[in-house]
Design a protein around this motif. Sequence first.
Motif, PDB file in Angstrom:
ATOM      1  N   ARG A 137      22.583 -16.581 -21.559  1.00 45.85           N
ATOM      2  CA  ARG A 137      22.346 -15.840 -21.201  1.00 45.85           C
ATOM      3  C   ARG A 137      21.240 -14.892 -19.806  1.00 45.85           C
ATOM      4  N   ALA A 138      20.076 -15.682 -19.427  1.00 48.36           N
ATOM      5  CA  ALA A 138      19.357 -15.282 -18.610  1.00 48.36           C
ATOM      6  C   ALA A 138      20.385 -14.798 -16.906  1.00 48.36           C
ATOM      7  N   LEU A 139      21.146 -16.036 -17.530  1.00 51.60           N
ATOM      8  CA  LEU A 139      21.757 -16.581 -15.751  1.00 51.60           C
ATOM      9  C   LEU A 139      22.877 -15.625 -16.056  1.00 51.60           C
ATOM     10  N   ALA A 140      23.874 -15.065 -16.555  1.00 48.80           N
ATOM     11  CA  ALA A 140      24.750 -14.516 -16.817  1.00 48.80           C
ATOM     12  C   ALA A 140      24.555 -12.672 -16.709  1.00 48.80           C
ATOM     13  N   GLN A 141      22.833 -12.773 -17.109  1.00 49.92           N
ATOM     14  CA  GLN A 141      22.150 -11.312 -17.247  1.00 49.92           C
ATOM     15  C   GLN A 141      21.930 -11.252 -16.018  1.00 49.92           C
ATOM     16  N   GLY A 142      21.714 -12.251 -14.410  1.00 49.52           N
ATOM     17  CA  GLY A 142      20.773 -11.608 -13.813  1.00 49.52           C
ATOM     18  C   GLY A 142      19.431 -11.144 -14.418  1.00 49.52           C
ATOM     19  N   ARG A 143      18.553 -12.192 -15.657  1.00 43.88           N
ATOM     20  CA  ARG A 143      17.314 -11.646 -15.672  1.00 43.88           C
ATOM     21  C   ARG A 143      15.597 -12.583 -14.806  1.00 43.88           C
ATOM     22  N   VAL A 144      15.298 -10.991 -14.812  1.00 42.56           N
ATOM     23  CA  VAL A 144      13.934 -11.577 -13.809  1.00 42.56           C
ATOM     24  C   VAL A 144      12.962 -10.854 -13.787  1.00 42.56           C
ATOM     25  N   LEU A 145      11.855 -11.484 -13.864  1.00 45.87           N
ATOM     26  CA  LEU A 145      10.680 -11.500 -14.220  1.00 45.87           C
ATOM     27  C   LEU A 145       9.964 -10.002 -13.446  1.00 45.87           C
ATOM     28  N   LYS A 146       9.681  -8.754 -13.432  1.00 46.29           N
ATOM     29  CA  LYS A 146       9.101  -8.045 -12.181  1.00 46.29           C
ATOM     30  C   LYS A 146       7.568  -8.355 -12.348  1.00 46.29           C
ATOM     31  N   PRO A 147       7.430  -8.814 -10.888  1.00 47.62           N
ATOM     32  CA  PRO A 147       6.577  -8.835 -10.362  1.00 47.62           C
ATOM     33  C   PRO A 147       5.079  -7.900 -11.173  1.00 47.62           C
ATOM     34  N   GLU A 148       3.208  -8.640 -11.290  1.00 50.64           N
ATOM     35  CA  GLU A 148       3.153  -7.260 -11.731  1.00 50.64           C
ATOM     36  C   GLU A 148       2.674  -6.215 -10.804  1.00 50.64           C
TER      37      GLU A 148
END
Length: 152
Positions: A137-148
């Motif tokens: 899911r993380a790869l398919a949806q291109g999930r990323v953590l935004k920097p603080e």
Amino acid sequence: MALFLGRHVHKIDRKGRVSVPAAFRAALSGQLEHGIVAVPSFKLPAIDCYGIDKLEELSRRLDGLATFSEERDDFAAAIFATAIQLPLDGEGRIVLPDTILAHAQISDTVVFLGAGRTFSLWEPKAADAHLAEATRRALAQGRVLKPEEAPR
């Protein structure tokens, strides 16, 4: 702040005892007298586990919700009413109650999955399926953590 990292597989003995991974015990240093707080996940076939510090943080966040609101009552029931405090013995083991074993369908082997400031307990095949699906899911949806954001 210590973190819970990795995937650790441990056998459960016939008395329901299992050794907590040494790295997880180290992450709990200073809190070991409180043991581990285990809560059946209300989203997954797993047991969510916390040190007492994380549970106190959840309690503070719950206090920020309106008293007597359905949202507060729901979270209180889902987290605190089902929580079980599991003390560690002198050998770093906890006893897993039948309710925990049944909820996560764990029999003789348990997987400890690190999740940063928390960890979870899983039946091995369910843990592997969960990790594979979460990664997919993380790869398919291109999930990323935004920097603080930098402090102002």
